[in-house]
Design an enzyme around this catalytic site. Structure first.
Site, mmCIF file in Angstrom:
data_model
loop_
_atom_site.group_PDB
_atom_site.id
_atom_site.type_symbol
_atom_site.label_atom_id
_atom_site.label_comp_id
_atom_site.label_asym_id
_atom_site.label_seq_id
_atom_site.Cartn_x
_atom_site.Cartn_y
_atom_site.Cartn_z
ATOM 1 N N TRP A 102 0.836 -1.210 0.000
ATOM 2 C CA TRP A 102 0.000 0.000 0.000
ATOM 3 C C TRP A 102 0.863 1.250 0.000
ATOM 4 O O TRP A 102 0.561 2.231 -0.687
ATOM 5 C CB TRP A 102 -0.982 -0.013 1.167
ATOM 6 C CG TRP A 102 -1.925 -1.181 1.097
ATOM 7 C CD1 TRP A 102 -2.045 -2.196 1.996
ATOM 8 C CD2 TRP A 102 -2.858 -1.477 0.046
ATOM 9 N NE1 TRP A 102 -3.000 -3.090 1.569
ATOM 10 C CE2 TRP A 102 -3.513 -2.683 0.389
ATOM 11 C CE3 TRP A 102 -3.216 -0.833 -1.147
ATOM 12 C CZ2 TRP A 102 -4.499 -3.261 -0.424
ATOM 13 C CZ3 TRP A 102 -4.195 -1.412 -1.951
ATOM 14 C CH2 TRP A 102 -4.820 -2.607 -1.588
ATOM 15 N N ASP A 169 -1.709 6.664 6.234
ATOM 16 C CA ASP A 169 -2.724 5.712 5.794
ATOM 17 C C ASP A 169 -2.994 4.776 6.968
ATOM 18 O O ASP A 169 -2.180 3.917 7.291
ATOM 19 C CB ASP A 169 -2.205 4.940 4.570
ATOM 20 C CG ASP A 169 -3.173 3.842 4.107
ATOM 21 O OD1 ASP A 169 -4.237 3.667 4.742
ATOM 22 O OD2 ASP A 169 -2.847 3.168 3.113
ATOM 23 N N LYS A 193 -12.055 -1.784 6.762
ATOM 24 C CA LYS A 193 -11.181 -2.589 7.619
ATOM 25 C C LYS A 193 -11.584 -2.505 9.092
ATOM 26 O O LYS A 193 -11.423 -3.460 9.817
ATOM 27 C CB LYS A 193 -9.712 -2.162 7.476
ATOM 28 C CG LYS A 193 -9.203 -2.105 6.049
ATOM 29 C CD LYS A 193 -8.899 -3.460 5.465
ATOM 30 C CE LYS A 193 -8.603 -3.438 3.974
ATOM 31 N NZ LYS A 193 -7.618 -2.470 3.537
HETATM 32 C C1 LIG Z 1 -6.973 -2.074 2.144
HETATM 33 C C2 LIG Z 1 -5.954 -1.018 2.218
HETATM 34 C C3 LIG Z 1 -5.847 -0.009 1.235
HETATM 35 C C4 LIG Z 1 -6.727 0.020 -0.009
HETATM 36 O O1 LIG Z 1 -7.975 0.457 0.331
HETATM 37 P P1 LIG Z 1 -9.087 0.724 -0.798
HETATM 38 O O2 LIG Z 1 -10.173 1.354 0.041
HETATM 39 O O3 LIG Z 1 -9.465 -0.598 -1.377
HETATM 40 O O4 LIG Z 1 -8.528 1.643 -1.801
HETATM 41 C C5 LIG Z 1 -4.892 0.957 1.407
HETATM 42 N N1 LIG Z 1 -4.076 0.957 2.473
HETATM 43 C C6 LIG Z 1 -4.135 0.014 3.417
HETATM 44 C C7 LIG Z 1 -3.192 0.060 4.583
HETATM 45 C C8 LIG Z 1 -5.079 -1.008 3.331
HETATM 46 O O5 LIG Z 1 -5.159 -1.949 4.281
#
Ligand SMILES: *Cc1c(COP(=O)(O)O)cnc(C)c1O
Length: 356
Positions: A102, A169, A193
């Site tokens: 990511w 993030d 998540k």
């Molecule tokens: C799942 C995830 C993403 C991607 O998320 P989307 O909403 O599918 O774009 C980005 N960063 C992390 C740390 C993730 O776990």
């Protein structure tokens, strides 16, 4: 029968959120209308949006500190480009910590706007640890990191002290542990998540950082436009935001982040203790960087996989296989996963030992 869901995302949510969401699909607030058919400008939904945005700031301890919470579209992946679009000056520079897939995707998108500099990377070891010794140039526009690496099972236990705005993030560990969130200029997270269903993306931003790039930004990608429109610049994802509000209310009822953190630590301690004790398994992440959300582990002898897989499947466990780039298993223990689910998985791991 309800499964013990270890899926990495979309993932388990509190059972009461499923029940209340289901009821709102049939009749929202005794209005005679489904949440799926109401106007996003209706009084009842505007109240949902206001409460959700306020509750995010309350749970993160950011009320009255110059932050705005937004519910966006496009997932965390759209934030990979919105962050540099809104924060990187023309011909600007930003520091990125490369801790996994990511983080890499975020770096790729930043290249469209300027020069992302990778200050450290653990790529050479397939991201089994979090790099710790690195310097962030003081003239960078921001520093970007990923608090929890969902795929590799590593988690930042501390964050650097830096004068430049810190962007994070937090998709896979937001609302799971106490952090001084006021150290960050911008936090983003896909809902799916730890907060709600897929389809909503949370952005928490210190407003004073915006409007400094000298760049024109298309409306839908401009945080200032979304703030001015109170997160309703266009039709928001009504149902995912409502379900997210229900999850946030549930979290508040658990004692907020501090309350859930205790349970999360208990769950992670239980599972990692078994991974370390059981001679059939080993963890993949450096011990000091192990994530309390996503535990990645392998069988020492792959030939035991069919038996282990049949044991956990027949115990009612779902979503345990690891990501293809790591292999083995990944137990995602998000906020809503009960302690009993972890006790069951540990029992299955012990059972495997008795059968070999
Ligand atoms: C799942 C995830 C993403 C991607 O998320 P989307 O909403 O599918 O774009 C980005 N960063 C992390 C740390 C993730 O776990």
């Amino acid at each position: 029968m309800k499964k013990h869901n270890y899926s990495a995302g979309p993932c388990i949510l509190p059972q009461e959120v499923f029940e209340k969401s289901a009821a709102a699909i049939l009749d929202f607030n005794n209005s005679g209308l489904s949440i799926l058919e109401i106007s996003h400008r209706s009084k009842d939904f505007v109240a949902v949006m206001e409460e959700a945005r306020a509750l995010v700031l309350e749970l993160l301890g950011l009320q009255g500190k110059g932050y705005q919470a937004l519910f966006m579209h496009g997932g965390a992946s759209l934030e990979f480009l919105m962050v540099p679009y809104n924060l990187m000056k023309q011909n600007g520079k930003a520091a990125y910590l490369d801790t996994g897939t990511w983080a890499n995707n975020a770096i790729k998108e930043a290249r469209f706007f300027g020069e992302p500099m990778v200050v450290a990377s653990s790529k050479a070891s397939n991201y089994t640890f979090i790099p710790k010794d690195f310097a962030i140039p003081v003239d960078d526009d921001y520093f970007h990191c990923t608090s929890n690496n969902t795929i590799f099972g590593t988690q930042m236990k501390s964050f650097p002290e830096t004068a430049v705005p810190m962007v994070c993030d937090m998709s896979s560990d937001i609302f799971s542990r106490t952090i001084d969130f006021s150290k960050f200029g911008l936090i983003y997270a896909g809902a799916q998540k730890n907060m709600g269903p897929a389809g909503a993306t949370l952005v928490v931003i210190k407003e004073e950082l915006l409007g400094r790039t000298g760049r024109e930004i298309p409306s839908m990608l401009d945080y200032q436009k979304h703030i001015a429109a109170e997160s309703m610049y266009n039709t928001p994802s009504v149902f995912p935001i409502y379900a997210s509000l229900l999850t946030l209310q549930w979290l508040k009822g658990q004692g907020g982040i501090a309350g859930i953190e205790k349970v999360n630590e208990q769950k992670a301690a239980l599972l990692y203790a078994e991974i370390d004790r059981n001679p059939l398994f080993r963890g993949t992440a450096a011990v000091e960087d192990r994530s309390i959300m996503n535990a990645t582990f392998l069988l020492n002898d792959e030939s035991h996989a069919p038996l282990f897989d049949s044991l956990w499947k027949s115990a009612g466990i779902s979503g345990l296989p690891g990501h293809r780039s790591v292999g083995g298993y990944r137990a995602s223990m998000y906020n809503a996963l009960p302690l009993e689910s972890v006790e069951l998985l540990v029992a299955v791991m012990k059972e495997l030992e008795t059968k070999i």
